[in-house]
Scaffold this motif. Structure first.
Motif, PDB file in Angstrom:
ATOM      1  N   THR A 264      31.191  35.384  31.090  1.00 17.12           N
ATOM      2  CA  THR A 264      32.459  34.303  31.111  1.00 17.12           C
ATOM      3  C   THR A 264      32.216  32.973  30.814  1.00 17.12           C
ATOM      4  OG1 THR A 264      32.014  34.093  33.544  1.00 17.12           O
ATOM      5  CG2 THR A 264      33.501  35.685  33.105  1.00 17.12           C
ATOM      6  N   ALA A 265      30.936  32.714  30.529  1.00 17.08           N
ATOM      7  CA  ALA A 265      30.631  31.265  30.068  1.00 17.08           C
ATOM      8  C   ALA A 265      31.015  30.961  28.866  1.00 17.08           C
ATOM      9  CB  ALA A 265      28.942  31.180  30.105  1.00 17.08           C
ATOM     10  N   ALA A 266      31.561  32.015  28.028  1.00 19.41           N
ATOM     11  CA  ALA A 266      32.020  31.747  26.776  1.00 19.41           C
ATOM     12  C   ALA A 266      33.265  31.063  26.776  1.00 19.41           C
ATOM     13  CB  ALA A 266      32.270  33.203  26.185  1.00 19.41           C
ATOM     14  N   LYS A 267      34.017  30.842  27.995  1.00 20.31           N
ATOM     15  CA  LYS A 267      35.359  30.030  28.317  1.00 20.31           C
ATOM     16  C   LYS A 267      35.190  28.689  28.341  1.00 20.31           C
ATOM     17  CE  LYS A 267      37.767  33.794  30.346  1.00 20.31           C
ATOM     18  NZ  LYS A 267      38.311  34.184  31.915  1.00 20.31           N
ATOM     19  N   MET A 268      33.811  28.333  28.965  1.00 18.38           N
ATOM     20  CA  MET A 268      33.427  27.055  29.236  1.00 18.38           C
ATOM     21  C   MET A 268      33.422  26.236  28.284  1.00 18.38           C
ATOM     22  SD  MET A 268      32.754  27.507  32.475  1.00 18.38           S
ATOM     23  CE  MET A 268      32.042  25.850  33.221  1.00 18.38           C
TER      24      MET A 268
ATOM     25  N   GLU B 274      41.668  25.408  35.476  1.00 20.06           N
ATOM     26  CA  GLU B 274      40.225  25.054  35.814  1.00 20.06           C
ATOM     27  C   GLU B 274      39.307  25.898  36.609  1.00 20.06           C
ATOM     28  OE1 GLU B 274      41.090  20.009  35.917  1.00 20.06           O
ATOM     29  OE2 GLU B 274      40.888  21.271  38.090  1.00 20.06           O
ATOM     30  N   LYS B 275      40.080  26.889  37.597  1.00 17.57           N
ATOM     31  CA  LYS B 275      39.412  27.827  38.210  1.00 17.57           C
ATOM     32  C   LYS B 275      38.800  28.889  37.523  1.00 17.57           C
ATOM     33  CE  LYS B 275      41.116  31.141  41.880  1.00 17.57           C
ATOM     34  NZ  LYS B 275      42.264  31.276  42.571  1.00 17.57           N
ATOM     35  N   ARG B 276      39.263  28.955  36.226  1.00 17.81           N
ATOM     36  CA  ARG B 276      38.800  29.984  35.204  1.00 17.81           C
ATOM     37  C   ARG B 276      38.025  29.300  34.126  1.00 17.81           C
ATOM     38  NH1 ARG B 276      43.215  32.029  37.157  1.00 17.81           N
ATOM     39  NH2 ARG B 276      43.658  34.212  37.242  1.00 17.81           N
ATOM     40  N   GLY B 277      37.429  28.053  34.418  1.00 21.81           N
ATOM     41  CA  GLY B 277      36.517  27.459  33.444  1.00 21.81           C
ATOM     42  C   GLY B 277      36.978  26.383  32.619  1.00 21.81           C
ATOM     43  N   TYR B 278      38.343  26.464  32.310  1.00 19.02           N
ATOM     44  CA  TYR B 278      38.819  25.425  31.460  1.00 19.02           C
ATOM     45  C   TYR B 278      38.764  24.116  31.646  1.00 19.02           C
ATOM     46  CZ  TYR B 278      40.667  30.025  29.229  1.00 19.02           C
ATOM     47  OH  TYR B 278      40.707  31.111  28.775  1.00 19.02           O
ATOM     48  N   ASN B 279      38.906  23.080  30.642  1.00 17.80           N
ATOM     49  CA  ASN B 279      38.944  21.805  30.869  1.00 17.80           C
ATOM     50  C   ASN B 279      40.414  21.595  30.619  1.00 17.80           C
ATOM     51  OD1 ASN B 279      36.183  21.263  31.188  1.00 17.80           O
ATOM     52  ND2 ASN B 279      36.184  21.415  29.070  1.00 17.80           N
ATOM     53  N   VAL B 280      41.139  20.793  31.586  1.00 18.68           N
ATOM     54  CA  VAL B 280      42.518  20.545  31.381  1.00 18.68           C
ATOM     55  C   VAL B 280      42.652  19.127  31.181  1.00 18.68           C
ATOM     56  CG1 VAL B 280      44.642  20.667  32.626  1.00 18.68           C
ATOM     57  CG2 VAL B 280      43.160  22.512  32.617  1.00 18.68           C
TER      58      VAL B 280
ATOM     59  N   PHE C 169      51.511  34.440  35.329  1.00 20.74           N
ATOM     60  CA  PHE C 169      50.377  33.867  34.930  1.00 20.74           C
ATOM     61  C   PHE C 169      49.322  34.759  34.182  1.00 20.74           C
ATOM     62  CE2 PHE C 169      46.064  31.773  36.016  1.00 20.74           C
ATOM     63  CZ  PHE C 169      46.501  30.724  35.240  1.00 20.74           C
ATOM     64  N   GLN C 170      49.247  36.083  34.414  1.00 18.78           N
ATOM     65  CA  GLN C 170      48.558  37.068  33.793  1.00 18.78           C
ATOM     66  C   GLN C 170      48.865  37.137  32.090  1.00 18.78           C
ATOM     67  OE1 GLN C 170      45.684  38.409  34.950  1.00 18.78           O
ATOM     68  NE2 GLN C 170      46.378  37.170  36.701  1.00 18.78           N
ATOM     69  N   LEU C 171      50.293  36.948  31.912  1.00 22.74           N
ATOM     70  CA  LEU C 171      50.628  36.911  30.455  1.00 22.74           C
ATOM     71  C   LEU C 171      49.975  35.723  29.849  1.00 22.74           C
ATOM     72  CD1 LEU C 171      52.155  38.063  28.186  1.00 22.74           C
ATOM     73  CD2 LEU C 171      54.219  36.646  29.314  1.00 22.74           C
ATOM     74  N   LEU C 172      50.228  34.411  30.573  1.00 19.67           N
ATOM     75  CA  LEU C 172      49.588  33.299  30.160  1.00 19.67           C
ATOM     76  C   LEU C 172      48.285  33.456  29.743  1.00 19.67           C
ATOM     77  CD1 LEU C 172      50.427  30.290  29.488  1.00 19.67           C
ATOM     78  CD2 LEU C 172      49.603  30.053  31.802  1.00 19.67           C
ATOM     79  N   ILE C 173      47.365  33.680  30.667  1.00 22.81           N
ATOM     80  CA  ILE C 173      46.033  33.812  30.420  1.00 22.81           C
ATOM     81  C   ILE C 173      45.704  34.794  29.319  1.00 22.81           C
ATOM     82  CG2 ILE C 173      43.643  34.691  31.314  1.00 22.81           C
ATOM     83  CD1 ILE C 173      44.442  32.148  32.435  1.00 22.81           C
ATOM     84  N   ARG C 174      46.367  35.944  28.966  1.00 24.54           N
ATOM     85  CA  ARG C 174      46.165  36.815  27.747  1.00 24.54           C
ATOM     86  C   ARG C 174      46.586  36.096  26.879  1.00 24.54           C
ATOM     87  NH1 ARG C 174      48.527  40.740  31.161  1.00 24.54           N
ATOM     88  NH2 ARG C 174      50.516  40.677  29.876  1.00 24.54           N
ATOM     89  N   THR C 175      47.522  35.291  26.607  1.00 21.09           N
ATOM     90  CA  THR C 175      48.113  34.589  25.645  1.00 21.09           C
ATOM     91  C   THR C 175      46.918  33.758  25.267  1.00 21.09           C
ATOM     92  OG1 THR C 175      50.430  35.007  26.104  1.00 21.09           O
ATOM     93  CG2 THR C 175      49.837  33.122  24.665  1.00 21.09           C
ATOM     94  N   ILE C 176      46.486  32.749  26.163  1.00 19.03           N
ATOM     95  CA  ILE C 176      45.386  31.774  26.117  1.00 19.03           C
ATOM     96  C   ILE C 176      44.374  32.429  25.161  1.00 19.03           C
ATOM     97  CG2 ILE C 176      43.772  30.184  27.047  1.00 19.03           C
ATOM     98  CD1 ILE C 176      46.045  29.685  29.091  1.00 19.03           C
TER      99      ILE C 176
END
Ligand code: MN
Length: 137
Positions: free
Chosen positions: A2-6, A28-34, A114-121
């Motif tokens: 999952t560090a690939a997302k960082m 942010e919980k999933r490691g994204y910078n916002v 939100f699941q759709l949003l994450i898949r899209t991102i």
């Protein structure tokens, strides 16, 4: 891995503070910078200073509306490659086409799935699909 997302940075353009904070917390919980901006007029100057990996954009904004803003960003070679996903309450027939024609790369309606949003991102960031992948090498 999952560090690939960082390190991926997502710009949220949204004038509703509650929506912004909900998205910020969950991303942010999933490691994204916002980074967030509420005024459509301030987005272009902001993008002169940093280059997000993608933009989640409300369409009804103070200053400049999201349709106009998407067109401007897609017309500028400096910003045209940044994926823009409209996140909008405009969910009438034709609203998706209007957003895509304006320059948005995809379109998600509110209330946000939100699941759709994450898949899209993850699709735009070329990441693996969300979810556990036990046993993957
Ligand atoms: Mn709005």
């Amino acid at each position: 891995m999952t560090a690939a997302k960082m390190g991926h940075t997502i710009l949220i353009v949204e004038d509703n503070e509650l929506n912004t904070e909900m998205l910020r917390r969950r991303l942010e919980k999933r490691g994204y910078n916002v980074v967030d901006e509420r005024d459509g007029n301030q987005v272009k100057p902001l993008l002169d200073q940093f280059h997000p990996d993608m933009i989640l954009m409300d369409l009804s904004l103070p200053g400049m509306d999201g349709w106009t803003l998407a067109g401007i960003l897609k017309a500028d070679p400096e910003t045209s490659s940044i994926p823009i996903v409209a996140v909008t309450a405009h969910a009438m027939p034709g609203d998706r086409e209007k957003a895509l024609q304006a320059g948005c790369d995809d379109y998600i309606t509110k209330p946000i799935d939100f699941q759709l949003l994450i898949r899209t991102i993850e699709r735009f960031l070329n990441l693996s699909p969300a979810g556990d992948r036990p046993g993957s090498p």
